[in-house]
Design an enzyme around this catalytic site. Sequence first.
Site, PDB file in Angstrom:
ATOM      1  N   ASP A   1      29.743 -40.228   9.127  1.00 23.44           N
ATOM      2  CA  ASP A   1      31.114 -40.628   9.422  1.00 23.44           C
ATOM      3  C   ASP A   1      31.085 -41.278  10.802  1.00 23.44           C
ATOM      4  O   ASP A   1      30.704 -40.647  11.798  1.00 23.44           O
ATOM      5  CB  ASP A   1      32.033 -39.399   9.401  1.00 23.44           C
ATOM      6  CG  ASP A   1      33.494 -39.763   9.682  1.00 23.44           C
ATOM      7  OD1 ASP A   1      33.750 -40.863  10.221  1.00 23.44           O
ATOM      8  OD2 ASP A   1      34.375 -38.930   9.384  1.00 23.44           O
TER       9      ASP A   1
ATOM     10  N   TYR B   1      41.467 -47.221  12.907  1.00 20.37           N
ATOM     11  CA  TYR B   1      42.545 -47.160  13.906  1.00 20.37           C
ATOM     12  C   TYR B   1      42.141 -46.581  15.252  1.00 20.37           C
ATOM     13  O   TYR B   1      42.989 -46.431  16.123  1.00 20.37           O
ATOM     14  CB  TYR B   1      43.771 -46.429  13.351  1.00 20.37           C
ATOM     15  CG  TYR B   1      43.577 -45.004  12.876  1.00 20.37           C
ATOM     16  CD1 TYR B   1      43.495 -43.952  13.786  1.00 20.37           C
ATOM     17  CD2 TYR B   1      43.524 -44.703  11.532  1.00 20.37           C
ATOM     18  CE1 TYR B   1      43.353 -42.647  13.353  1.00 20.37           C
ATOM     19  CE2 TYR B   1      43.386 -43.402  11.084  1.00 20.37           C
ATOM     20  CZ  TYR B   1      43.300 -42.381  12.002  1.00 20.37           C
ATOM     21  OH  TYR B   1      43.154 -41.096  11.565  1.00 20.37           O
ATOM     22  N   LYS B   2      40.870 -46.244  15.417  1.00 21.17           N
ATOM     23  CA  LYS B   2      40.406 -45.715  16.706  1.00 21.17           C
ATOM     24  C   LYS B   2      39.835 -46.878  17.527  1.00 21.17           C
ATOM     25  O   LYS B   2      40.570 -47.747  17.985  1.00 21.17           O
ATOM     26  CB  LYS B   2      39.402 -44.594  16.468  1.00 21.17           C
ATOM     27  CG  LYS B   2      40.017 -43.387  15.749  1.00 21.17           C
ATOM     28  CD  LYS B   2      38.969 -42.328  15.454  1.00 21.17           C
ATOM     29  CE  LYS B   2      39.549 -41.158  14.687  1.00 21.17           C
ATOM     30  NZ  LYS B   2      40.445 -40.328  15.507  1.00 21.17           N
TER      31      LYS B   2
END
Lengths: 432, 432
Positions: B201, B226-227
């Site tokens: 991940d 979105y990070k």
Amino acid sequence: MTEPITRATCAAHDAADPLAPLRAQFALPEGVNYLDGNSLGVLPAATAARVQQVVTDEWGSGLIRSWNTAGWITLPQRVGDKIGRLVGAKSGELVVADSTSVNLFKVLSAAAQIARADDPARTVIVSERSNFPTDLYIAESVAAQHGMTLELLDIDAIPARLGPDAAVLMLTQVNYRSGRMADMAAVTAQAHAAGALMLWDLAHSAGAVPVDLNGANADFAVGCGYKYLNGGPGAPAFCWVHPRHAERFWQPLSGWMGHAAPFVFEPGYRPAPGIGRFLCGTPPIIGMSALECGVDTLLAAEPLGGMAALRAKSVALSELFIALVRQRLGGSGLTIHTPLDAAQRGSQVSLGVPPDGSIDGYAVMQALIDRGVIGDYRAGDGTAAEPHLLRFGFTPLYTRFVDVFDAIDALADILARASWREARFMHKGAVT
Amino acid sequence: MTEPITRATCAAHDAADPLAPLRAQFALPEGVNYLDGNSLGVLPAATAARVQQVVTDEWGSGLIRSWNTAGWITLPQRVGDKIGRLVGAKSGELVVADSTSVNLFKVLSAAAQIARADDPARTVIVSERSNFPTDLYIAESVAAQHGMTLELLDIDAIPARLGPDAAVLMLTQVNYRSGRMADMAAVTAQAHAAGALMLWDLAHSAGAVPVDLNGANADFAVGCGYKYLNGGPGAPAFCWVHPRHAERFWQPLSGWMGHAAPFVFEPGYRPAPGIGRFLCGTPPIIGMSALECGVDTLLAAEPLGGMAALRAKSVALSELFIALVRQRLGGSGLTIHTPLDAAQRGSQVSLGVPPDGSIDGYAVMQALIDRGVIGDYRAGDGTAAEPHLLRFGFTPLYTRFVDVFDAIDALADILARASWREARFMHKGAVT
């Protein structure tokens, strides 16, 4: 209607239409007569500013704080409750999440678990052969995972098949090809009488026709955000489950947003109560905010009679279309592939291309689109039973009676001139 | 660094920083020192206009035609290829779709199938106990579906556990709490030596540190939009699979966009070749277009040295932060909970709250946020081993050395004045 229908008659219908003001809610492009809202709804006038606000203010300025201050964290429930008002779901019963396909995986997995738990002999998922393919593909997967089988039948053969091995009947209420609409309450009662659970795909129903999930006593439902709900391309979808089933299964897409306490960061999964467990990952805030604007265009009809009034107009539009096809296209060879009984019809009419190949439906639709009349083309096997189709969707929020007239007028002209023969060029299919 | 670090020194670092111009790519709010890009990246300056174009022109005017004319239908691959350049995936190996949780379900299901097919005795999915919870919840579900077990261990105990029953090792490369980073090539080699598949991940890696999936010979990966990729709240996520596995499994979320011929509308599922089968429903066009703008802010660094240069700056920022903690907060009781060896650190530093309860970490973070310094707070069990944390993320695209100085300055001042004791008010947790 035996005397010729004129454009003036249609304009008079529009002038008398109490729903006509709802059209001003949309940013419709000039020169386009859009009869494809069953595939992708049009842009609401409010959406661009709202999306800009979400991007610039809520994300840009609010940043991480907006999960709380802008209510992002409850957006799936807030928009879900609004959609619930359109489909007969109570507050807290429906959430917005993921895509229709992903939501179908969730609810069909739940249905399979419940059916097997109640009666292990129920091993068959039944559906319509001409159901929208993604529903069948997902059902194929769920069936394989649960040691079940998927049986696909013609719609009229389904009631007889609902025997003691039937676990779930899964149908799209309005067929994407034919526009034929099932009687939700009656079919649900048939499924229940046979001991099967009833799962409805509302892709072509939500925002198009009145739906009463609780009134019909349905078990599960999913639906699409980008068709009649005007949520934008690839908008998030929704799912609903009757409260009697809400806590009787393991939702396989057990992501953190469906956890009972997502911000406690426990290592083990504990599903949220009720519909909350159908959430999975972090909600797509921009797309979900756009969807809310689309749903609001339907809720704006509530003071004018809501879905019942929209349905009455939708029926009037499709009746007009059918009458004009008969008057203007009687000798063309095109057939009406959608039920003539309005009670069995969703909010679209599909015209069948003659099996003798005398009309190239694809080219005709391209010629229509070139004139600004946008419907779509769906290939069949070319037989009379499953012809190639010209599909026309009627979205009563913004479609006018003159739009129906103009579409048939253009189609009659194209067929008369055979100008469609020049429109044969290759392109890829569009997303329904 | 033994002599006191001054703000002037930090300003000089910024003045000499060749990556400093990249900050102009972002619409950063006034008065905010944002050190939470590990949770939600900031808004790129280009995004608002691009989203408006998608909404107004592509959707509003183009309508259904934009699936072809605006390239919507290939957007998952186009953005996927761009992300691939950041994580060592070749063109055509990575797609954007759904959420991280949903993508993890897909790839872990694939990994479980392949592991069991190759060796039925491999029945254990191994992961880190403090992995991000959604990963563990999804793994719990996949394990149950495949008759496997999920074993959670401390990170250092994992190599010894990789025995003949290990099917898949699933790790987040950079731990969301500690910021500890695994050596992707070395850990992958350990998993392979034990006969297990390796699933990464990349939620806190993609766009944060150099990643080379092919170079590390990894098997599967997912990641978050979105990070560090700055794609916006709830942006679509991505997944990657090594080509050697691409066609060896049934992707359970078998939606129509993953079909070999989605527009032929066949009733039976035939998976698309390669990574295409990881697509499921209709792609979320607005959110995916915003994500593309975010990814472009990282690709803009390529002429300046790309991820290697960004990594060097990230390390310099976190080294500065750690040095300042030591100089300014030495007697505070706060501990550095992130590895001091930069090679074992992602792009964040977490400070542990002392187990004696003398500092209320939540209130301190609120006081920081009130001063415009935005990090976040993550509760632990309060022990020295798993303390409550103040997390600070350093996004080298826009974080300046003076920002690090100012953050520590504010934190030192808050702790000295004990003004945080007045900041105790309730609010809900924010989304990581």
